[in-house]
Write an enzyme that holds these catalytic residues in place. Sequence first.
Site, PDB file in Angstrom:
ATOM      1  CB  SER A 198      -0.953  -0.068   1.194  1.00 57.45           C
ATOM      2  OG  SER A 198      -1.940   0.932   1.134  1.00 57.45           O
ATOM      3  CG  ASP A 246      -6.275  -2.562  -4.240  1.00 60.11           C
ATOM      4  OD1 ASP A 246      -7.049  -2.112  -3.373  1.00 60.11           O
ATOM      5  OD2 ASP A 246      -5.043  -2.574  -4.105  1.00 60.11           O
ATOM      6  CG  HIS A 279      -5.261  -2.468  -0.168  1.00 61.30           C
ATOM      7  ND1 HIS A 279      -4.669  -1.845  -1.240  1.00 61.30           N
ATOM      8  CD2 HIS A 279      -4.695  -1.911   0.941  1.00 61.30           C
ATOM      9  CE1 HIS A 279      -3.805  -0.949  -0.806  1.00 61.30           C
ATOM     10  NE2 HIS A 279      -3.792  -0.972   0.510  1.00 61.30           N
TER      11      HIS A 279
END
Length: 524
Positions: free
Chosen positions: A215, A435, A464
């Site tokens: 991320s 995502d 994610h």
Amino acid sequence: MLHPLKKRAAVLLATSTVAAALASPVTAAPAAPAPAERVAQAALRWTGCATPRYPTLQCASLAVPLDHDRPAGRTITLALTRVPHTAKTFQGPLLVNPGGPGGSGRALAGFVASALPKDVAAQYDVIGFDPRGVGKSEPALDCGAGHFNPVRPDSVPQDAATERANLDRVRAFAESCGARHADVLPHIGTVSAARDIEVLRTALGAQRISYFGYSYGTYLGAVYAKLHPGRVHRLVLDSVVDPNGVWYEDNLSQDLAFDARHKAFLAWVARHDATYRLGTDPAAVEARWYAMRQSLRGTPAGGKVGPSELEDTYMPGGYYNGYWPNLADAFAAYAVKKDPKPLVAAYERFGAVEPSAGNSYSVYTAVQCRDSAWPRDWNDWRADMWRTHTKAPFMTWNNAWYNAPCAFWPTEPLQAPDVTNADLPPALLLQATDDAATPFDGAVSMREKLSGSALVVEEGGGNHGIALSGNKCLDEKVAAYLRTGQAADATCPAQPAPQPTTATRAVPSSAGGAALHGLLGFRG
């Protein structure tokens, strides 16, 4: 906007399959350190901090300059963890980061070391760290308790009073952060954190480091690689931030993607009508969800769950579909059985803010508001949010208020660096097509910027954080890359969708990606 991405992934992989060159493992002892490096190494002392799950875990702290442009000035400390290598072939440190910004990485070291194949983990010192301002690092930011206490004003400002109440909240948070941390805030940001990584590399005595980020951690890794390309051995970026949109535009893209992912959840509920009794038409199920939201506006469930808290509760379902059965149970109990208790329980599990979250959210805002420019005229925000809300009502305004302290932030913004890089060894990128938190286009953009990189696409996946979460195809490609440095574009099928569970059954910590998603930083 999101549906054509599967096609784009197929085109990308069909037209550009690149086998990366083999990067040589680090088997020899590093060269003798310079005097400054010896000082840094002497300051790093590892002590045992084993847990039953991670019996070889070690801990340390590292002093770094508060202001890297004044290295002899004030220092702050970073909290570190390590699972040491055990193999004769040693490929150096592997730093891991869970994202956020604001996510604590200390627990991630043990997870990654245990989730990788034993022969791979044995070749690395897996290093977790709390970035500056986070968790056990000192000083730790905390801009004010109670910012997310229920019941907050409705996130959707349907009248001037509601908008004013939300504006007062976010302005007060920004002012509190400035009052509490005026000396530190100018030095909280991605570039400063990346420069910390270079100090850590020196302290570890490593000529090169490897890095595995999820991320926001993908952006942090890309920025470090831009600053120090010759110091990178391996670079794994999972669920990739779009470097072209840091950060205001990226959040608008998130709004659209989360709305699509919420619709995917509601369609899943419709497919399991035999369990949930909410209808077989996804549009009708969606209407019932928004009817629940409207009902909570008048009477919050359990005195805790109003519309804003409802969005907080269902947003994690956009990160990980393993939460869908529990979220569907709570929805059905409220809408069909008129029982609010499961909804309150779901809020307390998925949406309620724990005390430690005050730190992570404080760092989140400090990093995002400092990294790049945000609109300072609230009229610009208002116009953009209403425009986006008409297309994506699920979380546009909720996300706006989450980031809105940046409209009033007490430090001036920096300019986000261009992470374009032709000097790196091949990097490995991993991305699910659906995502929501980091939409697929961002991985395509990052791949174009990192010359020679490879993109592995989870086709049809919507979670994610996808590596080391149970997808054998993805995990094998990560392991092969960490062994050899070789990587190529590829496609992996998504894991099957979850099945309904009973209302009282929690998702076990070992199920699918639940263990990983409990460690990843929230919102970015």
